[in-house]
Design an enzyme around this catalytic site. Structure first.
Site, PDB file in Angstrom:
ATOM      1  N   LYS A  54     -31.590   4.697  13.900  1.00 15.39           N
ATOM      2  CA  LYS A  54     -32.650   3.681  13.852  1.00 15.39           C
ATOM      3  C   LYS A  54     -33.559   3.917  12.646  1.00 15.39           C
ATOM      4  O   LYS A  54     -33.937   2.979  11.939  1.00 15.39           O
ATOM      5  CB  LYS A  54     -33.460   3.717  15.162  1.00 15.39           C
ATOM      6  CG  LYS A  54     -32.676   3.140  16.338  1.00 15.39           C
ATOM      7  CD  LYS A  54     -33.318   3.432  17.691  1.00 15.39           C
ATOM      8  CE  LYS A  54     -32.393   2.943  18.809  1.00 15.39           C
ATOM      9  NZ  LYS A  54     -32.854   3.297  20.158  1.00 15.39           N
ATOM     10  N   GLN A  98     -37.850   6.532  22.846  1.00 19.43           N
ATOM     11  CA  GLN A  98     -36.417   6.668  23.132  1.00 19.43           C
ATOM     12  C   GLN A  98     -36.202   7.140  24.576  1.00 19.43           C
ATOM     13  O   GLN A  98     -36.785   8.131  25.005  1.00 19.43           O
ATOM     14  CB  GLN A  98     -35.787   7.663  22.141  1.00 19.43           C
ATOM     15  CG  GLN A  98     -34.287   7.806  22.277  1.00 19.43           C
ATOM     16  CD  GLN A  98     -33.522   6.523  21.917  1.00 19.43           C
ATOM     17  OE1 GLN A  98     -33.794   5.887  20.904  1.00 19.43           O
ATOM     18  NE2 GLN A  98     -32.578   6.144  22.760  1.00 19.43           N
ATOM     19  N   ASP A 121     -38.305  -2.894  21.841  1.00 19.24           N
ATOM     20  CA  ASP A 121     -37.135  -2.721  22.711  1.00 19.24           C
ATOM     21  C   ASP A 121     -36.962  -3.936  23.626  1.00 19.24           C
ATOM     22  O   ASP A 121     -35.880  -4.150  24.178  1.00 19.24           O
ATOM     23  CB  ASP A 121     -37.320  -1.473  23.600  1.00 19.24           C
ATOM     24  CG  ASP A 121     -36.518  -0.277  23.113  1.00 19.24           C
ATOM     25  OD1 ASP A 121     -35.490  -0.494  22.439  1.00 19.24           O
ATOM     26  OD2 ASP A 121     -36.921   0.861  23.413  1.00 19.24           O
TER      27      ASP A 121
END
Ligand code: NAD
Length: 287
Positions: A54, A98, A121
């Site tokens: 990412k 995460q 997200d």
């Protein structure tokens, strides 16, 4: 092999290129570039790989990106306090914590603490609710990336029968909402589903998000069906494989996504799209 390959790596590269040129434009106009902060708690090896991918993608397109690594024993209170700080920072458009998090931290509490306009997200109840109501803003990355791949087939999705295997909050459920919004007729299967193969055989579109290597068998697949393999499973020899028995399924399916190089790169590219969108929302004064 008869199936056409939906090359997620190539589609993701196109998306990155488009975003890179938009970021170049912003810079040329003297505007602030989008900023993403990724928070990693602990040393989960798979999470470390995802976070690295990412960050690399952010750098490629010219975003400002920061990685904050916290010890595995971090308390929920300390993580929430960090999120409050990031929520307040004007240079941060996206906050990604995460998952999975260590056991002492409630993932729901963390997800809900992130400002909805910084929730790149797309997991915040506000963003899921917008998707339910067909007025999405920030959409969960993996399902949205799958929709981008489906669009690349050029096939009209309206009225198609779709079967999703897996009902997780991050893949199966938002995937259901995306496909329903595209006016498919959608069936969601899970570990308690009776006679799964017979349900999968009815599908024009199969999305496998189970987490079991080579789970979907060729004789479950209707000839010509689109098979989207979300699974990422590491085998004992260190190689990656998906949730479909790819070689055999590709003899029957019309389209298939490879693993690696399918849905995975699309998830990361969609995260970049979401971060750019969040930056646009912030620049427009919403959130
Ligand atoms: P999860 O473990 O949260 O959910 C798995 C789902 O599969 C559950 O809903 C369960 O009911 C269902 N299931 C399990 N066994 C089953 C069976 N025998 N029959 C029918 N259904 C069954 O997993 P998840 O987080 O949704 O991830 C699924 C897979 O996708 C994993 O391999 C994960 O690594 C991968 N993944 C990939 C990406 C990507 O970017 N490509 C993103 C997220 C997850």
């Amino acid at each position: 092999m008869s199936a056409q390959v939906l090359d997620g790596k190539a589609i993701a590269a196109d998306i990155r290129e488009r975003i890179r040129s938009q970021v170049d434009d912003l810079r040329a106009k003297g505007r602030r570039v989008p900023g993403l902060v990724v928070v990693l708690v602990g040393q989960n090896p798979a999470s470390q790989v995802y976070v690295r991918n990412k960050r690399k993608a952010c750098e490629q397109v010219g975003f400002h990106s920061e990685l904050m690594v916290l010890p595995a024993e971090t308390s929920q209170q300390d993580l929430l306090a960090l999120i409050d700080e990031l929520n307040a920072r004007a240079d941060v458009d996206g906050i990604l914590v995460q998952l999975p998090l260590p056991g002492q931290i409630d993932e729901d509490a963390v997800t809900e603490r992130i400002l909805a306009t910084k929730d790149v997200d797309g997991f915040h109840p506000y963003n899921i609710g917008r998707l339910v109501l067909r007025r999405p803003v920030l959409r969960p990355c993996t399902p949205k990336g799958v929709m981008t791949m489906l669009a690349r087939t050029g096939i009209d999705l309206v009225g198609k029968d779709a079967v999703i295997i897996g009902q997780s909050n991050i893949v199966g459920r938002p995937m259901f909402l995306e496909l329903l919004m595209a006016r498919c007729t959608v069936t969601v299967c899970h570990s308690k589903t009776k006679d799964l193969p017979s349900k999968v055989r009815c599908a024009d579109i199969i999305v496998a998000a189970v987490g079991v290597p080579r789970f979907v068998q060729a004789d479950w697949v209707k000839p010509g069906a689109i098979v989207i393999d979300v699974g990422i499973n590491r085998l004992d020899d260190g190689t990656l494989c998906g949730d479909a028995d790819t070689a055999a399924v590709a003899e029957v399916a019309g389209w298939i996504t490879p693993v690696p190089g399918g849905v995975g790169p699309m998830t990361v590219a969609t995260l970049l799209e979401n971060t750019l969108l969040a930056a646009e929302l912030h620049a427009a004064g919403s959130g």
